[in-house]
Design a protein around this motif. Structure first.
Motif, short mmCIF file in Angstrom:
data_model
loop_
_atom_site.label_atom_id
_atom_site.label_comp_id
_atom_site.label_asym_id
_atom_site.label_seq_id
_atom_site.Cartn_x
_atom_site.Cartn_y
_atom_site.Cartn_z
N ARG A 1 35.77 44.74 40.53
CA ARG A 1 35.58 43.41 41.12
C ARG A 1 36.39 43.34 42.40
N GLN A 2 35.91 42.57 43.37
CA GLN A 2 36.69 42.32 44.57
C GLN A 2 37.12 40.86 44.59
N PRO A 3 38.37 40.60 44.24
CA PRO A 3 38.87 39.22 44.28
C PRO A 3 38.88 38.69 45.71
N ASP A 4 39.02 37.39 45.82
CA ASP A 4 39.06 36.77 47.15
C ASP A 4 40.28 37.20 47.94
N THR A 5 41.39 37.49 47.26
CA THR A 5 42.61 37.91 47.95
C THR A 5 43.24 39.07 47.20
N LEU B 1 44.28 47.52 48.80
CA LEU B 1 44.31 47.11 50.20
C LEU B 1 43.05 47.56 50.94
N ALA B 2 42.60 48.77 50.64
CA ALA B 2 41.40 49.27 51.30
C ALA B 2 40.19 48.40 50.95
N GLN B 3 40.08 48.04 49.70
CA GLN B 3 38.96 47.17 49.31
C GLN B 3 39.03 45.84 50.03
N GLN B 4 40.22 45.24 50.10
CA GLN B 4 40.37 43.94 50.74
C GLN B 4 40.10 44.00 52.25
N ALA B 5 40.38 45.15 52.87
CA ALA B 5 40.21 45.28 54.31
C ALA B 5 38.88 45.92 54.69
#
Length: 277
Positions: free
Chosen positions: A247-251, A201-205
């Motif tokens: 990796r950071q996925p799109d979602t 969640l931290a990566q996505q935000a």
């Protein structure tokens, strides 16, 4: 992970002897809390080997909203097999409630999408949480997990049932409430899972990470885990491993196990114990 071992020791020494749904019997304490700073390492138990691949793939499965064991089996995870029907169905538990909470007008609410939107746009909100305790679909304790599924209910009620998030200084903390915790088998798994979710969640935000706090209602040791607990308490914890997201996925919903690298994990030998069904 000294705090985890201290909890095991506290239950062993001071827990009340209680009956339980499975008929196994437990020693139990009520109301305990553990805290882990994710900047000091990834909280994966070192006094026995915990299968991180199962932790990660189960979480990915939850995030997909899946409630059938077929995907888990394809990815080498068998921990839900005892509770599923012959078709692999588990009823509307965890992932179904997280991603498709049913509404009175026949719609669905994606609680994880809501959490991510808050983290990105309203990080000071005190309402950044999701949970799986949907009373309408809780199982009937007099029926088997499989019969509950056939009746349209969950095979088991959620144990790790509420997650709340807190952002300060650009860093994300998570509080997890567990109503019922098998501290020898289940709790190490739950700690690692909520820590992994916090990193994702931290990566996505676009946030850093801070603390994971685990609050437990009924913290128990099953009577047939007593020897295994003694073995674990005789061991000395080693350094915590480090988690890297490759990796950071799109979602949030597109991660794969191969996106995670666990570095420096050198646990002591696995300790087998029976699961209370």
């Amino acid at each position: 992970m000294h705090a985890y071992l201290d909890l095991l020791r506290d239950i062993r020494d001071h827990g009340a002897v209680r009956t339980d749904r499975t008929g196994t019997g437990t020693r139990s304490l009520f109301g305990r809390q553990l805290r882990f700073d994710l900047n000091h390492g990834f909280p994966l138990l070192t006094t026995k080997k915990v299968h991180f691949k199962s932790v990660a793939n189960e979480l990915i499965w939850f995030l997909k909203g899946d409630t059938n064991t077929a995907w888990l089996k394809e990815h080498g995870v068998s921990i839900w097999d005892e509770w599923s029907t012959e078709q692999g169905e588990l009823g509307p538990l965890y992932g179904a409630q997280w991603r498709r909470w049913p509404t009175r007008d026949g719609g669905e609410i994606d609680q994880l999408a809501y959490v991510l939107d808050c983290l990105k746009n309203r990080p000071d909100s005190r309402r950044i949480l999701f949970h799986g305790w949907n009373v309408e679909y809780l199982p009937d304790e007099t029926l088997s997990p499989q019969d509950n599924v056939r009746a349209g209910r969950m095979a088991l009620p959620p144990c790790h049932l509420l997650y709340q998030f807190y952002v300060v200084d650009g860093k994300l903390s998570t509080l997890l409430f567990i109503r019922s915790s098998d501290t020898f088998l289940g709790l190490p798994f739950n700690i690692a899972s909520v820590a992994l979710l916090t990193h994702m969640l931290a990566q996505q935000a676009g946030l850093g990470v801070a603390d994971v706090v685990v609050s437990i209602g009924d913290a128990h040791i099953y009577s047939n885990h007593a020897d295994q607990v003694e073995m674990q308490l005789s061991r000395t914890p080693g350094p915590l491993p480090t988690l890297k997201l490759l990796r950071q996925p799109d979602t949030l919903f597109e991660y794969n196990f191969e996106d995670f690298a666990l570095e420096g994990y050198n646990p002591q030998a696995h300790i087998s114990a029976p699961v209370a069904i």
